[in-house]
Motif scaffolding. Structure first.
Motif, PDB file in Angstrom:
ATOM      1  N   SER A   1      22.808  11.871  22.360  1.00  0.00           N
ATOM      2  CA  SER A   1      22.443  13.375  23.478  1.00  0.00           C
ATOM      3  C   SER A   1      21.723  13.031  25.092  1.00  0.00           C
ATOM      4  O   SER A   1      22.267  13.367  25.818  1.00  0.00           O
ATOM      5  CB  SER A   1      21.445  14.227  22.537  1.00  0.00           C
ATOM      6  N   GLY A   2      20.928  11.860  24.890  1.00  0.00           N
ATOM      7  CA  GLY A   2      20.438  12.001  26.638  1.00  0.00           C
ATOM      8  C   GLY A   2      20.746  10.921  27.421  1.00  0.00           C
ATOM      9  O   GLY A   2      20.551  10.940  28.488  1.00  0.00           O
ATOM     10  N   SER A   3      22.085  10.887  26.734  1.00  0.00           N
ATOM     11  CA  SER A   3      22.701   9.499  27.388  1.00  0.00           C
ATOM     12  C   SER A   3      23.127   9.937  29.012  1.00  0.00           C
ATOM     13  O   SER A   3      23.710   9.287  29.774  1.00  0.00           O
ATOM     14  CB  SER A   3      24.016   8.705  26.965  1.00  0.00           C
ATOM     15  N   VAL A   4      23.548  11.305  29.081  1.00  0.00           N
ATOM     16  CA  VAL A   4      24.719  11.453  30.667  1.00  0.00           C
ATOM     17  C   VAL A   4      23.001  11.421  31.828  1.00  0.00           C
ATOM     18  O   VAL A   4      23.115  11.210  32.528  1.00  0.00           O
ATOM     19  CB  VAL A   4      24.794  13.111  30.618  1.00  0.00           C
ATOM     20  N   PHE A   5      22.163  11.770  31.105  1.00  0.00           N
ATOM     21  CA  PHE A   5      20.848  12.286  31.838  1.00  0.00           C
ATOM     22  C   PHE A   5      20.148  10.550  32.440  1.00  0.00           C
ATOM     23  O   PHE A   5      19.898  10.756  33.609  1.00  0.00           O
ATOM     24  CB  PHE A   5      19.742  12.859  31.923  1.00  0.00           C
ATOM     25  N   ALA A   6      20.129   9.568  31.374  1.00  0.00           N
ATOM     26  CA  ALA A   6      19.728   8.335  31.632  1.00  0.00           C
ATOM     27  C   ALA A   6      20.383   7.508  32.421  1.00  0.00           C
ATOM     28  O   ALA A   6      19.929   6.168  33.288  1.00  0.00           O
ATOM     29  CB  ALA A   6      19.550   7.953  30.209  1.00  0.00           C
ATOM     30  N   ARG A   7      22.141   7.766  32.737  1.00  0.00           N
ATOM     31  CA  ARG A   7      23.301   6.834  32.818  1.00  0.00           C
ATOM     32  C   ARG A   7      23.149   7.380  34.411  1.00  0.00           C
ATOM     33  O   ARG A   7      23.111   6.434  35.710  1.00  0.00           O
ATOM     34  CB  ARG A   7      23.955   7.150  32.271  1.00  0.00           C
ATOM     35  N   GLY A   8      22.401   8.435  34.685  1.00  0.00           N
ATOM     36  CA  GLY A   8      22.725   8.710  36.898  1.00  0.00           C
ATOM     37  C   GLY A   8      21.438   8.168  36.882  1.00  0.00           C
ATOM     38  O   GLY A   8      21.339   7.793  38.050  1.00  0.00           O
ATOM     39  N   ALA A   9      20.458   8.066  36.013  1.00  0.00           N
ATOM     40  CA  ALA A   9      19.447   7.273  36.763  1.00  0.00           C
ATOM     41  C   ALA A   9      18.903   5.997  37.000  1.00  0.00           C
ATOM     42  O   ALA A   9      18.938   5.028  38.043  1.00  0.00           O
ATOM     43  CB  ALA A   9      18.095   7.728  35.390  1.00  0.00           C
ATOM     44  N   LEU A  10      20.281   5.489  35.661  1.00  0.00           N
ATOM     45  CA  LEU A  10      20.523   3.778  35.981  1.00  0.00           C
ATOM     46  C   LEU A  10      21.200   3.998  36.751  1.00  0.00           C
ATOM     47  O   LEU A  10      21.581   2.640  38.128  1.00  0.00           O
ATOM     48  CB  LEU A  10      20.452   3.317  34.614  1.00  0.00           C
ATOM     49  N   LYS A  11      22.338   4.281  36.959  1.00  0.00           N
ATOM     50  CA  LYS A  11      22.998   4.163  38.166  1.00  0.00           C
ATOM     51  C   LYS A  11      22.487   4.504  39.394  1.00  0.00           C
ATOM     52  O   LYS A  11      22.883   3.803  40.802  1.00  0.00           O
ATOM     53  CB  LYS A  11      24.326   5.410  38.370  1.00  0.00           C
ATOM     54  N   LYS A  12      21.320   5.483  39.435  1.00  0.00           N
ATOM     55  CA  LYS A  12      20.533   5.286  40.519  1.00  0.00           C
ATOM     56  C   LYS A  12      19.473   3.787  40.806  1.00  0.00           C
ATOM     57  O   LYS A  12      19.379   3.655  42.068  1.00  0.00           O
ATOM     58  CB  LYS A  12      19.770   6.767  40.976  1.00  0.00           C
ATOM     59  N   LEU A  13      19.083   3.742  40.166  1.00  0.00           N
ATOM     60  CA  LEU A  13      17.810   2.632  40.270  1.00  0.00           C
ATOM     61  C   LEU A  13      18.074   1.444  39.776  1.00  0.00           C
ATOM     62  O   LEU A  13      17.197   0.707  40.311  1.00  0.00           O
ATOM     63  CB  LEU A  13      17.121   3.707  38.865  1.00  0.00           C
ATOM     64  N   TRP A  14      19.107   1.049  39.331  1.00  0.00           N
ATOM     65  CA  TRP A  14      19.477  -0.504  38.815  1.00  0.00           C
ATOM     66  C   TRP A  14      19.927  -1.059  40.323  1.00  0.00           C
ATOM     67  O   TRP A  14      21.217  -0.489  40.548  1.00  0.00           O
ATOM     68  CB  TRP A  14      20.616  -0.567  37.822  1.00  0.00           C
TER      69      TRP A  14
ATOM     70  N   ASP B   1      13.835  10.401  32.760  1.00  0.00           N
ATOM     71  CA  ASP B   1      15.090  11.077  33.358  1.00  0.00           C
ATOM     72  C   ASP B   1      15.798  11.906  32.380  1.00  0.00           C
ATOM     73  O   ASP B   1      15.600  13.475  32.682  1.00  0.00           O
ATOM     74  CB  ASP B   1      15.197  10.603  34.744  1.00  0.00           C
ATOM     75  N   ALA B   2      15.928  11.137  31.174  1.00  0.00           N
ATOM     76  CA  ALA B   2      16.211  12.275  29.682  1.00  0.00           C
ATOM     77  C   ALA B   2      15.650  12.947  29.075  1.00  0.00           C
ATOM     78  O   ALA B   2      16.153  13.627  29.156  1.00  0.00           O
ATOM     79  CB  ALA B   2      17.285  10.824  29.368  1.00  0.00           C
ATOM     80  N   ALA B   3      14.381  12.525  29.123  1.00  0.00           N
ATOM     81  CA  ALA B   3      13.357  13.782  28.472  1.00  0.00           C
ATOM     82  C   ALA B   3      13.123  14.924  29.420  1.00  0.00           C
ATOM     83  O   ALA B   3      13.118  16.164  28.602  1.00  0.00           O
ATOM     84  CB  ALA B   3      12.175  12.858  28.351  1.00  0.00           C
ATOM     85  N   ASP B   4      12.997  14.908  30.588  1.00  0.00           N
ATOM     86  CA  ASP B   4      13.272  15.871  31.586  1.00  0.00           C
ATOM     87  C   ASP B   4      14.539  16.734  31.181  1.00  0.00           C
ATOM     88  O   ASP B   4      13.969  18.032  31.299  1.00  0.00           O
ATOM     89  CB  ASP B   4      13.249  15.411  32.951  1.00  0.00           C
ATOM     90  N   ASP B   5      15.482  16.652  30.697  1.00  0.00           N
ATOM     91  CA  ASP B   5      17.007  17.353  30.476  1.00  0.00           C
ATOM     92  C   ASP B   5      17.067  18.101  29.112  1.00  0.00           C
ATOM     93  O   ASP B   5      17.453  18.607  29.065  1.00  0.00           O
ATOM     94  CB  ASP B   5      17.909  17.323  31.863  1.00  0.00           C
TER      95      ASP B   5
END
Length: 262
Positions: free
Chosen positions: A175-188, A207-211
């Protein structure tokens, strides 16, 4: 399925009601659900590439927290791991059966099943759960491992029908994959070392837990940390809690300092 579950759950297979009967809760709301899982690659082709798998510790049942300490990342065998999202009870049972089948294959054949073979077998098991998925009890794993034939780490995602897809660099499910994926794109970034990849995975879950309310962030009071594991040519290794506590402490400190400056 998600639209019907939110707006007309009585129309879902298995929860369809006879005319005149009282409404009952959707089946999916009666079972704990696990989210979120992230996976990313690290290293270089010359030095060897590995994979990091990480998952938060929260399981939800409807709008309630069913567990704060569930584990969602497991060793499939010596050179692979699997993270689970979806219906927790069914997912854990599938993982245990998957582990048993890989161990049985190794004992019978005298060698490990190839990484592609493991991913194909897991896809078949997920396809076998399709009738339950149509009732809202879906299981969506994220599989990663070290391919000893190719000498590199690889990541595979799946859908509820058993479709198998190889991912490049990083991926997330739940369920939090959308937010986690956004973070991965920026940080990886290419060439991350193991420590850097672990830090990126934890920050993506943060980040996923934040939203996403269904994803649990690091609990510094109860000292509950995400489950994080690396898979390399040296095998599957779970990151210890002391290391994760230090990573979480650094992330919290950096974000607290940024908030004060803002």
């Amino acid at each position: 399925m998600e639209f019907l579950g939110a707006h007309a759950p009585e129309l879902l297979p298995g929860t369809r009601l006879a005319a005149g009967t009282a409404a009952v809760p959707p089946t999916a709301d009666l079972a704990p659900h696990a989210t979120t899982i992230v996976a990313l690659s690290f290293g270089t082709p010359e030095g060897g590439r590995g994979v990091v798998l990480a998952g938060d510790r929260r399981a939800t049942m409807g709008n309630m927290i069913a567990s704060r300490e569930i584990e969602k990342v497991f060793a499939a065998d010596e050179y692979s791991g699997v993270g689970i999202a979806g219906s927790a009870g069914i997912a854990v049972e599938i993982v245990r059966l998957f582990q048993l089948e890989l161990e049985h294959y190794e004992k019978i054949e005298g060698s490990l099943l190839s990484l592609d073979g493991k991913a194909n077998r897991l896809a078949t098991m997920i396809r076998g759960n399709l009738p339950m998925a149509l009732q809202g009890l879906a299981v969506v794993p994220l599989f990663g491992g070290y391919d000893r034939d190719r000498g590199t780490g690889r990541i595979f995602s799946f859908d509820v029908t058993g479709g198998r897809y190889e991912e490049r660099d990083h991926h997330s499910v739940g369920s939090g994959s959308v937010f986690a994926r956004g973070a991965l794109k920026k940080l990886w970034r290419a060439g991350l070392d193991a420590d850097g990849a672990v830090s990126v995975a934890v920050e993506a879950l943060y980040d996923a837990a934040d939203d996403d309310s269904a994803t649990g962030g690091p609990d510094t009071v109860r000292r509950i940390w995400p489950v994080v594991a690396t898979v390399t040519a040296d095998g599957y290794h779970r990151v210890d809690d002391e290391t994760l506590a230090a990573v979480v402490g650094r992330i919290v400190a950096e974000r607290s300092e940024g908030s004060r400056r803002a």
